[in-house]
Design a protein around this motif. Sequence first.
Motif, PDB file in Angstrom:
ATOM      1  N   LEU A 234       0.848  -1.182   0.000  1.00  0.00           N
ATOM      2  CA  LEU A 234       0.000   0.000   0.000  1.00  0.00           C
ATOM      3  C   LEU A 234       0.888   1.238   0.000  1.00  0.00           C
ATOM      4  O   LEU A 234       1.977   1.227   0.560  1.00  0.00           O
ATOM      5  N   ASP A 235       0.390   2.318  -0.616  1.00  0.00           N
ATOM      6  CA  ASP A 235       1.142   3.568  -0.622  1.00  0.00           C
ATOM      7  C   ASP A 235       0.940   4.335   0.678  1.00  0.00           C
ATOM      8  O   ASP A 235       1.864   4.962   1.189  1.00  0.00           O
ATOM      9  N   LEU A 236      -0.271   4.287   1.196  1.00  0.00           N
ATOM     10  CA  LEU A 236      -0.580   4.974   2.443  1.00  0.00           C
ATOM     11  C   LEU A 236      -1.804   4.324   3.067  1.00  0.00           C
ATOM     12  O   LEU A 236      -2.536   3.578   2.412  1.00  0.00           O
ATOM     13  N   ALA A 237      -2.023   4.599   4.349  1.00  0.00           N
ATOM     14  CA  ALA A 237      -3.157   3.981   5.037  1.00  0.00           C
ATOM     15  C   ALA A 237      -3.621   4.851   6.191  1.00  0.00           C
ATOM     16  O   ALA A 237      -2.818   5.533   6.838  1.00  0.00           O
ATOM     17  N   PHE A 238      -4.916   4.821   6.432  1.00  0.00           N
ATOM     18  CA  PHE A 238      -5.519   5.468   7.588  1.00  0.00           C
ATOM     19  C   PHE A 238      -5.634   4.418   8.692  1.00  0.00           C
ATOM     20  O   PHE A 238      -6.385   3.443   8.547  1.00  0.00           O
TER      21      PHE A 238
ATOM     22  N   GLU B 235      -9.139   8.556  28.270  1.00  0.00           N
ATOM     23  CA  GLU B 235      -7.954   7.803  27.830  1.00  0.00           C
ATOM     24  C   GLU B 235      -8.332   6.672  26.888  1.00  0.00           C
ATOM     25  O   GLU B 235      -7.747   6.504  25.813  1.00  0.00           O
ATOM     26  N   LEU B 236      -9.313   5.865  27.290  1.00  0.00           N
ATOM     27  CA  LEU B 236      -9.760   4.769  26.440  1.00  0.00           C
ATOM     28  C   LEU B 236     -10.823   5.231  25.456  1.00  0.00           C
ATOM     29  O   LEU B 236     -11.100   4.547  24.471  1.00  0.00           O
ATOM     30  N   GLY B 237     -11.400   6.396  25.716  1.00  0.00           N
ATOM     31  CA  GLY B 237     -12.498   6.890  24.900  1.00  0.00           C
ATOM     32  C   GLY B 237     -12.078   7.821  23.784  1.00  0.00           C
ATOM     33  O   GLY B 237     -12.932   8.511  23.217  1.00  0.00           O
ATOM     34  N   THR B 238     -10.796   7.856  23.444  1.00  0.00           N
ATOM     35  CA  THR B 238     -10.326   8.675  22.321  1.00  0.00           C
ATOM     36  C   THR B 238      -9.486   7.818  21.382  1.00  0.00           C
ATOM     37  O   THR B 238      -8.515   7.196  21.803  1.00  0.00           O
ATOM     38  N   LEU B 239      -9.881   7.786  20.126  1.00  0.00           N
ATOM     39  CA  LEU B 239      -9.129   7.041  19.109  1.00  0.00           C
ATOM     40  C   LEU B 239      -8.593   8.039  18.084  1.00  0.00           C
ATOM     41  O   LEU B 239      -9.362   8.755  17.446  1.00  0.00           O
ATOM     42  N   THR B 240      -7.275   8.088  17.957  1.00  0.00           N
ATOM     43  CA  THR B 240      -6.641   8.993  17.003  1.00  0.00           C
ATOM     44  C   THR B 240      -6.334   8.253  15.709  1.00  0.00           C
ATOM     45  O   THR B 240      -5.681   7.213  15.718  1.00  0.00           O
ATOM     46  N   THR B 241      -6.849   8.786  14.604  1.00  0.00           N
ATOM     47  CA  THR B 241      -6.577   8.220  13.289  1.00  0.00           C
ATOM     48  C   THR B 241      -5.445   8.994  12.640  1.00  0.00           C
ATOM     49  O   THR B 241      -5.456  10.228  12.613  1.00  0.00           O
ATOM     50  N   VAL B 242      -4.460   8.258  12.138  1.00  0.00           N
ATOM     51  CA  VAL B 242      -3.324   8.889  11.457  1.00  0.00           C
ATOM     52  C   VAL B 242      -3.196   8.343  10.047  1.00  0.00           C
ATOM     53  O   VAL B 242      -3.593   7.204   9.759  1.00  0.00           O
ATOM     54  N   LEU B 243      -2.663   9.166   9.175  1.00  0.00           N
ATOM     55  CA  LEU B 243      -2.321   8.740   7.819  1.00  0.00           C
ATOM     56  C   LEU B 243      -0.838   8.386   7.820  1.00  0.00           C
ATOM     57  O   LEU B 243      -0.006   9.197   8.219  1.00  0.00           O
ATOM     58  N   VAL B 244      -0.511   7.163   7.406  1.00  0.00           N
ATOM     59  CA  VAL B 244       0.884   6.725   7.430  1.00  0.00           C
ATOM     60  C   VAL B 244       1.357   6.358   6.034  1.00  0.00           C
ATOM     61  O   VAL B 244       0.591   5.867   5.200  1.00  0.00           O
ATOM     62  N   TYR B 245       2.649   6.627   5.775  1.00  0.00           N
ATOM     63  CA  TYR B 245       3.289   6.244   4.530  1.00  0.00           C
ATOM     64  C   TYR B 245       4.782   6.156   4.777  1.00  0.00           C
ATOM     65  O   TYR B 245       5.301   6.704   5.750  1.00  0.00           O
ATOM     66  N   ARG B 246       5.475   5.448   3.930  1.00  0.00           N
ATOM     67  CA  ARG B 246       6.906   5.225   4.128  1.00  0.00           C
ATOM     68  C   ARG B 246       7.687   6.521   3.962  1.00  0.00           C
ATOM     69  O   ARG B 246       7.417   7.324   3.067  1.00  0.00           O
ATOM     70  N   LYS B 247       8.685   6.704   4.837  1.00  0.00           N
ATOM     71  CA  LYS B 247       9.537   7.893   4.765  1.00  0.00           C
ATOM     72  C   LYS B 247      10.544   7.814   3.619  1.00  0.00           C
ATOM     73  O   LYS B 247      10.956   8.839   3.077  1.00  0.00           O
ATOM     74  N   ASP B 248      10.939   6.576   3.271  1.00  0.00           N
ATOM     75  CA  ASP B 248      12.067   6.423   2.352  1.00  0.00           C
ATOM     76  C   ASP B 248      11.681   6.382   0.881  1.00  0.00           C
ATOM     77  O   ASP B 248      12.556   6.356   0.016  1.00  0.00           O
ATOM     78  N   LEU B 249      10.389   6.383   0.577  1.00  0.00           N
ATOM     79  CA  LEU B 249       9.975   6.314  -0.817  1.00  0.00           C
ATOM     80  C   LEU B 249       9.710   7.707  -1.382  1.00  0.00           C
ATOM     81  O   LEU B 249       9.080   8.536  -0.718  1.00  0.00           O
ATOM     82  N   PRO B 250      10.165   7.982  -2.604  1.00  0.00           N
ATOM     83  CA  PRO B 250       9.799   9.256  -3.228  1.00  0.00           C
ATOM     84  C   PRO B 250       8.305   9.276  -3.493  1.00  0.00           C
ATOM     85  O   PRO B 250       7.731   8.293  -3.949  1.00  0.00           O
TER      86      PRO B 250
END
Length: 285
Positions: A140-144, A257-272
Amino acid sequence: MNLHDLQTFEAVAALGSFTKAAETMHTVQSNVTARIKSLEDEFKVTLFTRTSRRVELTTAGETLIKYCRHIGQTIEEAKRELSETSQVSGIIRIGTMETSLSMKLPGVINRFTDHYPDVEIEVKSAFTGVLTNDVLNYKLDLAFVAAPIASPELQEKVIKKDKLVIITASEHTSLKDYLKKQPVKIIVFDQGCSFRARLESWLNAKGVVSYRRTVMNSWEGIISFVEGGMGMTIVPEDLLLQHYAKRKIKVHEINKELGTLTTVLVYRKDLPQSRAMKAFIEMYA
């Protein structure tokens, strides 16, 4: 070693067969075998274990396949950069969790493809662990995904914070009383789901270590089972308000603390990053 050697290696890895790889590469099996042997000699490792039914990657082979995918993506991006001017095209492979975000994603993709009609989008829905591994392994290129993500190879961008609540059938007005019932019943996704992990952590914090699970594969199924009194679950409040506000369920607040879910967008640092990927990140994040 040349690029064709690596492409042959990838074909054998994907198909699990020298014969099938030869057919795909439009060559003979002896040529495929020779190319793999050449790679093994050059790297001084064994890349495949061979059985009567199929061939499988060794640990060294698993390492090399990651580099092959990296090299392949970099070459394809170089071709696009050299052959195009300002045109945004190509393919973006996106992963997403089964959350309210996934229900909004079609609208986001629709707006993106309206702006960039030459970009093809592929979407995969899975749990955070699967999606993270797919990004790390160039599938995958990126993911939530759900934070935190402990991987130095990935770049993270915070997308949203979801408030989580516990829901039961409407007749259960108190969680304290609900937890007195034996056995405690919960309705959850399969192992690996971030919401399931949160609910089980909450139960453990309340001293409940024994409970009966019913596993479902969709929010609609989970909500319906909860509404029917089959158990409790944890869910993003935003999802309830948008899609299930009229259902006969009782909403219960839990600690932050348990009642908050943080969604992040992730992708590889090393790929152009391709122009298409940059445009998507800028539009969404």
